[in-house]
Scaffold this motif. Sequence first.
Motif, PDB file in Angstrom:
ATOM      1  N   VAL A  59      -3.054 -24.529  48.190  1.00  0.00           N
ATOM      2  CA  VAL A  59      -1.929 -23.965  48.942  1.00  0.00           C
ATOM      3  C   VAL A  59      -1.399 -22.693  48.280  1.00  0.00           C
ATOM      4  N   LEU A  60      -1.314 -22.716  46.939  1.00  0.00           N
ATOM      5  CA  LEU A  60      -0.721 -21.588  46.212  1.00  0.00           C
ATOM      6  C   LEU A  60      -1.735 -20.515  45.827  1.00  0.00           C
ATOM      7  N   GLY A  61      -3.025 -20.795  46.015  1.00  0.00           N
ATOM      8  CA  GLY A  61      -4.045 -19.797  45.703  1.00  0.00           C
ATOM      9  C   GLY A  61      -4.306 -19.625  44.214  1.00  0.00           C
ATOM     10  N   VAL A  62      -4.103 -20.693  43.457  1.00  0.00           N
ATOM     11  CA  VAL A  62      -4.336 -20.623  42.008  1.00  0.00           C
ATOM     12  C   VAL A  62      -5.246 -21.770  41.596  1.00  0.00           C
ATOM     13  N   THR A  66      -3.704 -24.010  36.368  1.00  0.00           N
ATOM     14  CA  THR A  66      -2.447 -23.261  36.476  1.00  0.00           C
ATOM     15  C   THR A  66      -1.347 -24.166  37.028  1.00  0.00           C
ATOM     16  N   TRP A  70       2.063 -25.081  35.126  1.00  0.00           N
ATOM     17  CA  TRP A  70       3.367 -24.809  35.713  1.00  0.00           C
ATOM     18  C   TRP A  70       4.228 -26.057  35.786  1.00  0.00           C
ATOM     19  N   ALA A  73       5.433 -26.995  32.364  1.00  0.00           N
ATOM     20  CA  ALA A  73       6.449 -26.062  31.859  1.00  0.00           C
ATOM     21  C   ALA A  73       7.729 -26.093  32.677  1.00  0.00           C
ATOM     22  N   GLY A  74       7.742 -26.825  33.765  1.00  0.00           N
ATOM     23  CA  GLY A  74       8.925 -26.861  34.617  1.00  0.00           C
ATOM     24  C   GLY A  74       9.051 -25.648  35.531  1.00  0.00           C
ATOM     25  N   VAL A  75       7.987 -24.852  35.611  1.00  0.00           N
ATOM     26  CA  VAL A  75       7.988 -23.672  36.479  1.00  0.00           C
ATOM     27  C   VAL A  75       7.856 -24.091  37.940  1.00  0.00           C
ATOM     28  N   LEU A  76       7.046 -25.106  38.174  1.00  0.00           N
ATOM     29  CA  LEU A  76       6.806 -25.619  39.526  1.00  0.00           C
ATOM     30  C   LEU A  76       7.292 -27.063  39.571  1.00  0.00           C
ATOM     31  N   ALA A  92       8.173 -28.055  47.393  1.00  0.00           N
ATOM     32  CA  ALA A  92       7.837 -26.795  46.724  1.00  0.00           C
ATOM     33  C   ALA A  92       6.720 -26.052  47.444  1.00  0.00           C
ATOM     34  N   ALA A  96       5.019 -22.295  51.717  1.00  0.00           N
ATOM     35  CA  ALA A  96       3.706 -21.682  51.492  1.00  0.00           C
ATOM     36  C   ALA A  96       2.719 -22.182  52.544  1.00  0.00           C
TER      37      ALA A  96
END
Lengths: 135, 168
Positions: A59-62, A66, A70, A73-76, A92, A96
Motif C-alpha cells: 500500500v505504501l510502496g516501500v 521499512t 517504522w 520506531a513509532g513512525v507508523l 494508517a 493511501a
Amino acid sequence: MSIDVEVSVVTGVQLRALREVAVRLDEQGLHAESGTILGVVDAVARKRAGVSTGEAAYVLGVTQQTVRNWVRAGVLAGWCDATGHFLVAPDALALARTMRGVLAETHRTEVSEGEIDLEIAAVRAERRRRSVAAR
Amino acid sequence: MLAHTVPVAVLDTSILVRAWQSAVDRPNIALILMLGAGAVYDSCTSPAIIEETKEVLARPRFGARPEDVNRWLDGFIRASRQVFPQLSPGGNPGAVRGDADDFPVLETAYAAYVTTSEHHPVIAYAQATGGLYLVSENTTDFIPGRNVHGFRFIRAVDFHRFLLNRTA
C-alpha cells in the motif's frame, strides 16, 4: 515445558460471546478471571484488525523491512503481536488505499517530466496574466 | 508533548502532478510520498496548492477527468493538515530565484509558519525541532537545502531517503 502455539482465528460472534462471559464474571466478583478473558479477547481482536507488513508495504510502496522499521520506531502506527509479527493499524493505510484505488481505475496519459514542468509553468504564467489584467 | 519529532512536509504541485502520472504497481517516489502523507509524516497543504494541481491536470496534455482528479486529491486532503494562506510574506525570502508570489507552496509554508501552536501543535513542535520540509522538483526556482519561513527545500528523492531512514 509448555509451548505457546497460535490457535486458529475465532469468529467475531465468538469474541462477543467471550466478552459477555467476562462481563458476567466481573459482575460476580471474579475480576481476575474476567480480566484474563478480556485480555485474550482484546489480543485476538487486535490481531484480526492489524494489517500485515506485506500488505502495508504494498500500500505504501516501500519494503516490508521499512514497514517493520517504522512500526518499531513509532513512525507508523502498529504493534508487534505475541508471535513477533509486526502489524500495522488499518487506519494508517486507509487514505493511501483510497488514493491508490483511484489511480488504479483511471487511465492516465504518459507525460514526461519536462512536459510536466512546462505545463505547471504555463498555468502560473496564465495566473500572472489574469492577476495583471484584474488590476 | 510529542514523544519524538514528527516531520512536517508541504508537497509542491510538481510532486502531486508527478504522483498522478505514476504507475500504480510500481509507484514513483512522488506517489510514495503522497501515500505516506499523514501516516509516516505530517502533511500540510492548502487550497492554493490543491487548486493549482487541479488546474495543471485539467490541461489537455494530461487527458485527466476532473472528477477522477478530485476523488484522488480528496484522499490526500483528508490525510493532510490544511492551512489557509491569507497573507503573502512579500519580498523574496532569499531562497527563491523567481518571484515568490508565483508559488503556492511558499504561501502555504508561510501560513503554516504563522499558525499558532493552539491550532496546529504538531506544526509548532516541528518548527521548534527543525522538521519542516518543502518538497519540490522545481530546482529552477527553489534552492535545495535553503530555508524559507523555517521550511527547508528538499527534492523528492532526498525526502524519500530521509523517511526511509527514520528511526524516531
